[in-house]
Design an enzyme around this catalytic site. Structure first.
Site, mmCIF file in Angstrom:
data_model
loop_
_atom_site.group_PDB
_atom_site.id
_atom_site.type_symbol
_atom_site.label_atom_id
_atom_site.label_comp_id
_atom_site.label_asym_id
_atom_site.label_seq_id
_atom_site.Cartn_x
_atom_site.Cartn_y
_atom_site.Cartn_z
ATOM 1 N N LYS A 85 2.509 -6.415 7.232
ATOM 2 C CA LYS A 85 3.311 -6.282 6.017
ATOM 3 C C LYS A 85 4.737 -6.750 6.296
ATOM 4 O O LYS A 85 5.278 -6.481 7.381
ATOM 5 C CB LYS A 85 3.284 -4.803 5.614
ATOM 6 C CG LYS A 85 3.894 -4.452 4.270
ATOM 7 C CD LYS A 85 3.640 -2.972 3.985
ATOM 8 C CE LYS A 85 4.156 -2.544 2.629
ATOM 9 N NZ LYS A 85 3.812 -1.114 2.354
ATOM 10 N N SER A 161 1.607 -0.237 -1.866
ATOM 11 C CA SER A 161 2.486 -1.384 -1.730
ATOM 12 C C SER A 161 2.044 -2.380 -0.662
ATOM 13 O O SER A 161 2.578 -3.479 -0.570
ATOM 14 C CB SER A 161 3.909 -0.919 -1.420
ATOM 15 O OG SER A 161 3.970 -0.266 -0.158
ATOM 16 N N SER A 185 0.312 3.877 0.104
ATOM 17 C CA SER A 185 0.370 2.416 0.173
ATOM 18 C C SER A 185 -0.574 1.779 1.174
ATOM 19 O O SER A 185 -0.696 0.555 1.205
ATOM 20 C CB SER A 185 1.809 1.966 0.470
ATOM 21 O OG SER A 185 2.638 2.252 -0.625
#
Length: 470
Positions: A85, A161, A185
């Site tokens: 990420k 996310s 997330s």
């Protein structure tokens, strides 16, 4: 077996192939880079592809293997491509955290510790992944980078996310990724994209070398297509780091070796009440399928779950808003409108609200601890529904019209609030074409329990993480 076909399988099979000489780290890296190039125009999982770094690292591994300069058996992820990420520090890349504001910052000078630990285990970094701005969201409909698409249906969201982290695995681009989980997330995109994901106990893995969101709620963790891979990766990530004040100094507790024990000897129950009432029929069916396969007959409840979710909201808004207050004052136009407005509201919350939220959090943690005196693993849905289409504003849930973006975290936020370890497990067949995930929840530091149950569900065919037919 070719590198392309290996790429669609497990990380364990990839590393075994490199170790035995049936493949090379370079071949696997090239296959991953080619798959990214061929598919990411439709998926939009990656924000950066580190081609030169990846090929150089793979070539160095191959040279060391050829020269006998490395203990191949000491590298559990030998030659395995992975991605992170884009809130993780990667040397040479600016840590964007999904934002426009951070683009003006200089590149990171060093890798974050979890990135470095995976490379030390033999894995090869191939890039950074799309996410919600500053990790504040459940959809990865990022207005700066563009939305991340669910590989199993490109018209639908990947979740967030850490949407890019789940989508890259579902698209067959890499077998392992890293993400973060503050309010869900890791678990939400795992559920919607059909991957396995692990949110470890709060404080288990260091978070320095990553962009923060809510210091008292932030967790980092891995995604994988296979539970054994997930456990191997988690084991490689373990270790204390004093640079993160929230990281607990705790002994290494390996999990991969205990997976074969499955659910034997574990007291398992379905988590009902709130978690039943805030799920649709497909989410409930996924829970029922897992419970039946495991022979679980018992249902238990946690009290005041909605209060715990409200506490998580207040704490997230307050800490997140305070963190971004300088930029909210000087550059409000550079935030995504939705995250900007929530951060601004959070920065204005009365201190008494935050104090009360922390009291609720503590009370709820004590009630969970009481429950875990009698239960080892709880089964609950991870999301209330399957992935909605991109741009969805509202969802219907049991006759109630709810805002889509926050409601995807209905079932994950209460658990985040008290930092429990959770494994997200993808279930297929309750929807015609899409997966939906379960949460396997345990007491603090019992990642081994949730991974054992996840492994048994995979062995029983209840859970799986196939590559999307893009």
């Amino acid at each position: 077996m070719t590198a392309d076909s290996l790429l669609q399988g497990s990380a364990t099979a990839m590393s075994d192939a490199v170790r035995s000489g049936r493949s090379t780290a370079t071949a696997l890296t090239q296959a991953s880079l080619a798959r990214i190039e061929a598919t990411d125009g439709r998926v939009n999982a990656f924000t950066d592809v580190t081609t030169r770094r990846a090929l150089d690292a793979a070539a160095a591994l191959d040279r060391r293997l050829a020269a006998g300069d490395v203990d191949a058996h000491g590298l559990p992820l030998l030659g395995v491509p992975f991605a992170v990420k884009n809130l993780f520090d990667v040397a040479g890349l600016t840590t964007l955290a999904g934002s426009k504001i951070e683009r003006g910052q200089p590149p990171a000078t060093a890798d974050g510790p979890l990135v470095a630990r995976l490379e030390a285990a033999g894995a090869v970094l191939v890039g950074a992944l799309n996410m919600d701005e500053y990790a504040y969201g459940f959809t990865t409909e990022n207005s700066h980078e563009g939305p991340c698409h669910n590989p199993h249906d490109l018209t639908r969201i990947a979740g967030g996310s850490s949407g890019g982290s789940a989508a890259a695995i579902a698209a067959g681009q890499v077998p392992l990724t890293l993400g973060s989980d503050t309010n869900g997330s890791i678990r939400v995109p795992s559920s919607l994209c059909g991957t396995f994901g692990l949110k470890p106990t709060y404080g288990r893995l260091p978070r320095n070398g990553s962009y923060p969101f809510v210091a008292s709620l932030d967790h980092l963790g891995p995604f994988a297509r296979d539970v054994h891979d997930l456990a191997l990766t988690y084991d490689a990530l373990q270790g204390f780091d004093a640079r993160d004040p929230g990281c607990v100094q705790r002994a290494f507790e390996p999990t991969a070796g205990s997976l074969a024990l499955g659910a034997d000897g574990l007291r398992i129950a379905v988590l009902g009440g709130y978690f039943h009432d805030h799920a649709d029929d497909m989410a409930r069916a996924a829970v029922a399928r897992a419970a039946q396969a495991l022979g679980v007959m018992r249902t238990v409840e946690l009290p005041k779950v909605a209060h715990a979710r409200a506490a998580a909201f207040v704490i997230s808004n307050s800490e997140g808003g305070t963190l971004h207050l300088p930029d909210l004052r000087t550059r409000p136009q550079d935030f995504e409108p939705l995250s900007r407005d929530r951060f601004m509201a959070g920065a204005l919350l009365p201190a008494a609200w935050v104090h009360n939220a922390q009291r609720v959090r503590r009370w709820f943690a004590l009630r969970a601890a009481e429950l875990f005196e009698d239960v080892d693993v709880l089964i609950a849905p991870a999301t209330p529904c399957v992935a909605p289409p991109i741009g969805t504003e509202w969802i219907e849930l049991n006759g109630q019209r709810l805002p889509a973006r926050p409601s995807l975290g209905l079932l994950t936020q209460p658990i985040s609030c008290i930092g429990l370890p959770v494994c997200a497990v993808p279930v297929w067949g309750v929807h015609a074409t899409l997966p939906i995930g379960l949460q396997l929840i345990a007491a603090p530091w019992r990642e081994d329990c949730v991974l054992r149950v996840a492994h048994q569900l995979q062995q029983l065919g209840v859970a799986s993480s196939p590559v999307a037919a893009l």
